[in-house]
Design a protein around this motif. Sequence first.
Motif, short mmCIF file in Angstrom:
data_model
loop_
_atom_site.label_atom_id
_atom_site.label_comp_id
_atom_site.label_asym_id
_atom_site.label_seq_id
_atom_site.Cartn_x
_atom_site.Cartn_y
_atom_site.Cartn_z
N THR B 203 0.84 -1.20 0.00
CA THR B 203 0.00 0.00 0.00
C THR B 203 0.87 1.25 0.00
O THR B 203 2.10 1.16 0.15
N ALA B 204 0.25 2.41 -0.14
CA ALA B 204 0.97 3.68 -0.11
C ALA B 204 0.96 4.26 1.30
O ALA B 204 0.86 5.46 1.49
N THR B 205 1.02 3.37 2.27
CA THR B 205 1.09 3.85 3.65
C THR B 205 2.33 3.29 4.32
O THR B 205 2.87 2.25 3.92
N ARG B 206 2.77 3.98 5.34
CA ARG B 206 3.90 3.54 6.15
C ARG B 206 3.44 3.62 7.60
O ARG B 206 2.69 4.52 7.95
N VAL B 207 3.87 2.66 8.39
CA VAL B 207 3.45 2.66 9.78
C VAL B 207 4.65 2.92 10.67
O VAL B 207 5.74 2.38 10.44
N ARG B 208 4.46 3.78 11.65
CA ARG B 208 5.51 4.02 12.66
C ARG B 208 5.04 3.42 13.97
O ARG B 208 4.04 3.87 14.53
N ILE B 209 5.75 2.42 14.43
CA ILE B 209 5.40 1.79 15.70
C ILE B 209 6.27 2.38 16.81
O ILE B 209 7.50 2.43 16.68
N ASP B 210 5.62 2.81 17.85
CA ASP B 210 6.35 3.31 19.02
C ASP B 210 6.48 2.13 20.00
O ASP B 210 5.59 1.83 20.78
N GLY B 232 8.38 -19.70 16.05
CA GLY B 232 7.50 -18.89 15.22
C GLY B 232 7.90 -17.42 15.19
O GLY B 232 7.76 -16.74 14.16
N ALA B 233 8.41 -16.91 16.30
CA ALA B 233 8.81 -15.50 16.35
C ALA B 233 9.96 -15.24 15.38
O ALA B 233 10.00 -14.22 14.69
N TYR B 234 10.91 -16.18 15.33
CA TYR B 234 12.03 -16.03 14.41
C TYR B 234 11.56 -16.14 12.96
O TYR B 234 12.01 -15.42 12.09
N LYS B 235 10.64 -17.08 12.73
CA LYS B 235 10.12 -17.25 11.36
C LYS B 235 9.36 -16.00 10.92
O LYS B 235 9.50 -15.55 9.79
N ASN B 236 8.56 -15.45 11.84
CA ASN B 236 7.82 -14.23 11.52
C ASN B 236 8.77 -13.10 11.13
O ASN B 236 8.53 -12.36 10.19
N ARG B 237 9.85 -12.99 11.88
CA ARG B 237 10.81 -11.92 11.62
C ARG B 237 11.49 -12.12 10.27
O ARG B 237 11.64 -11.20 9.48
N GLU B 238 11.90 -13.39 10.04
CA GLU B 238 12.58 -13.71 8.79
C GLU B 238 11.66 -13.40 7.60
O GLU B 238 12.08 -12.80 6.61
N TYR B 239 10.39 -13.79 7.74
CA TYR B 239 9.42 -13.65 6.65
C TYR B 239 9.17 -12.19 6.30
O TYR B 239 9.01 -11.84 5.13
N GLU B 245 11.66 -1.82 9.25
CA GLU B 245 12.86 -1.02 9.50
C GLU B 245 13.07 -0.87 10.98
O GLU B 245 12.20 -0.41 11.70
N MET B 246 14.26 -1.24 11.42
CA MET B 246 14.58 -1.21 12.83
C MET B 246 16.05 -0.82 12.96
O MET B 246 16.87 -1.30 12.18
N ALA B 247 16.39 0.02 13.91
CA ALA B 247 17.79 0.40 14.09
C ALA B 247 18.61 -0.84 14.43
O ALA B 247 18.09 -1.80 15.02
N ASP B 248 19.89 -0.85 14.02
CA ASP B 248 20.76 -2.00 14.29
C ASP B 248 20.86 -2.30 15.79
O ASP B 248 21.03 -3.44 16.18
N ASP B 301 5.43 3.89 1.83
CA ASP B 301 5.89 2.86 0.90
C ASP B 301 5.65 1.44 1.38
O ASP B 301 6.38 0.53 1.03
N GLY B 302 4.68 1.22 2.24
CA GLY B 302 4.40 -0.14 2.70
C GLY B 302 5.44 -0.69 3.64
O GLY B 302 5.66 -1.90 3.70
N ILE B 303 6.09 0.20 4.38
CA ILE B 303 7.15 -0.22 5.32
C ILE B 303 6.69 0.04 6.76
O ILE B 303 5.98 1.00 7.03
N ILE B 304 7.11 -0.84 7.66
CA ILE B 304 6.87 -0.63 9.09
C ILE B 304 8.16 -0.14 9.72
O ILE B 304 9.21 -0.78 9.58
N GLU B 305 8.06 0.99 10.37
CA GLU B 305 9.23 1.60 10.99
C GLU B 305 9.04 1.43 12.50
O GLU B 305 8.04 1.86 13.05
N VAL B 306 10.01 0.79 13.15
CA VAL B 306 9.86 0.55 14.59
C VAL B 306 10.86 1.40 15.35
O VAL B 306 12.06 1.37 15.06
N ARG B 307 10.36 2.17 16.30
CA ARG B 307 11.26 3.06 17.05
C ARG B 307 11.10 2.87 18.54
O ARG B 307 10.09 2.39 18.99
#
Lengths: 210, 307
Positions: B203-210, B232-239, B245-248, B301-307
Motif C-alpha cells: 500500500t501507499a502507507t507507512r506505519v511508525r510503531i512506538d 514462530g517469532a524467528y520465522k515471523n521476523r525472517e518472513y 525497518e529497525m535500528a541495528d 511505501d508499505g514499510i513498518i518503521e519501529v522506534r
Amino acid sequence: MKTLDARGLACPGPVLLAKKTLDDQRPERLAMLVDNDAARENVGRFLASRGFAVSVERQGDDYLLSGLLQGGGGGDVAAAPTATATATAVQAQPAAAPTRVVVLIGSDQLGRGDEQLGGKLMVSYLKTLKEMGPELWQLIFVNGGVRLTLDDSPVLAELQEYERDGVIVLACGTCLAHFAVSERQRVGQSTNMLDIVTATQLADKVIALS
Amino acid sequence: MLIGADSADDAGVYRISEDLALIQTLDFFPPVVDDPYDFGRIAAANALSDVYAMGGTPKTAMNIVAFPAQSMAVEVLRDILAGGIDILREAETVLLGGHSIVDEELKYGLSVTGFVHPQRVLANRGLLPGDCLVLTKPLGVGIVNTAVKGGLAEEETIRRVTRQMATLNRDAARVMADFAVSACTDVTGFGLLGHLAEMIAGTATRVRIDAGAVPVLSEARDFAAIGLVPAGAYKNREYRRSMVEMADDFDPLLRDILFDPQTSGGLLIGLAEKQAPALVARLHEAGVEAAAIVGQVVAGDGIIEVR
C-alpha cells in the motif's frame, strides 16, 4: 568436553537441555549442536544469560554452539592468573545451597613456561581467590603445591586468613613427607587421599590447578 | 462474496442480503496450557476472535476435535468441551454440533459463524495516512507459553496468561463498533508486526510503531532473555524482514516480542488520530485495561518503521 546434541528437539527443548546440563553439572564449558536458527539464537541467549561467552560455528546444516563460562559473573574475560591454569570443572551435586567450591592446587606455580612467573601468578591467584567469597569451601594442596603451606610460603598470611574465615585448608601428608618438610607446615591440616577424594566428591565444583 | 480465500483476512465474508452478511471462520490447535478446561476456553476465545475482528457478532459454532482416545481419559475431552461451551455462552453463541476423530495428538478448536452488516465489515486492509493504531491486549503470550511448556513459569504467571488468552475480544469489539474504524485484525500467529505487515503490504502507507508504547506481559522480557522465544517469532521476523525497518541497536528482546506469535491475541484497530484517544479511554472503561495507542500511519511505501 561432551557435545550435547539438541538436533530434532522442538522449541523450547534445546534451551531446557542446556538449562538442565548447567543446573546439574555446572560445567565451565558447554557445546551443543542445534539444527535451526531459532534454537541457535535461543540457546546462545540462554548461555549468555548464565554468563557464558558463546561462539557459533556452522556445520553443514547445523550449528555448533560453544560456551565458555566467564569469570566474575559475565562481562570480561577470565582474569589473567586463571588464564594459564588448567581449570577443570568436575563433579555435579544437585544445587544444594550454598555452593561448595574446592580448589585443588598441585604446584606452587601457575602454568608452565617460566618458573619465576609461575610462582608470582600462583601468589596472585591465591590472593585474588578471596573474591570467590563464601563459595570457597576447601583449599587442597598436593605435590609441589604443599610448599605454599610452609613457613617460607609467600602466601602464608593469606592462607592463614582463609583458614580463620572458615575455609578448610588441607595439605597432602604423603607429599609433605616426600619433600621432608612436614615440620615446616604452618597452615592447614595434613590430609590423606581418602579425604581428598571425599572432598572433591562432595563439592559442587572442583577447580584443579596444576 | 465480500471477502474470500484470496485475501489474508481473518475470516470469509459472504453477503446474503442488503443488510446481512455471513462471517465464517475456523481455528484449532494442540493444547497451549495443561488444564483441559482452560484449553477449551482459550481455543473458543481464539476461534471467536476472528468474527470480532471483522466487526461481526458470532452466532453459531461447531466443535472440531482430534482426540487420542487410547491414551487419554475421556474426562479430559469432557473438560475441554465444557471450557469451550462456557466461552460460547459468554459470547452468546450457540453450539450446533461438531465432529471428532481419533488422532495421536490432541487438538481442539471451533468453526464459528457470525453476522455483520455488509457495510460494516472491517477488513484488515484499509489503513489511511493520519490513522492511529490501537492494540487491546499485551504481547508476549507465545514467549510466556514457551516458558510454561518448559515448566519455568510460576503459577501466578500461568494464571495471568491463561486469563488473558481466555478473554474474549467481544468487549473491545463492542466499543470499536461506535467508532469509524478504517481497518482491524486480531493479532495471532504472525505477531504484531507480522499482522501489521499484512495490513499495509503493497500500500501507499507507512506505519511508525512506538515500541515503548506497546503493551507487553511483564514476564515476557525475562523469558526472552533466557532464550524462551518460540521458533514462530524467528520465522515471523525472517518472513517480514524486508518490510520492517529497525535500528541495528534496537533491543533484540523487544524485537522478538513484537514478532511473538500470539494465541487469542488482542485486536489491532486503525482509526483517525483524533478519535484514537477517545477509543482508548472507552476501552479502558469497558475493562480492556491494556489498550494503548501503539503507532501511526503516514503516507509512504508499505514499510513498518519501529522506534
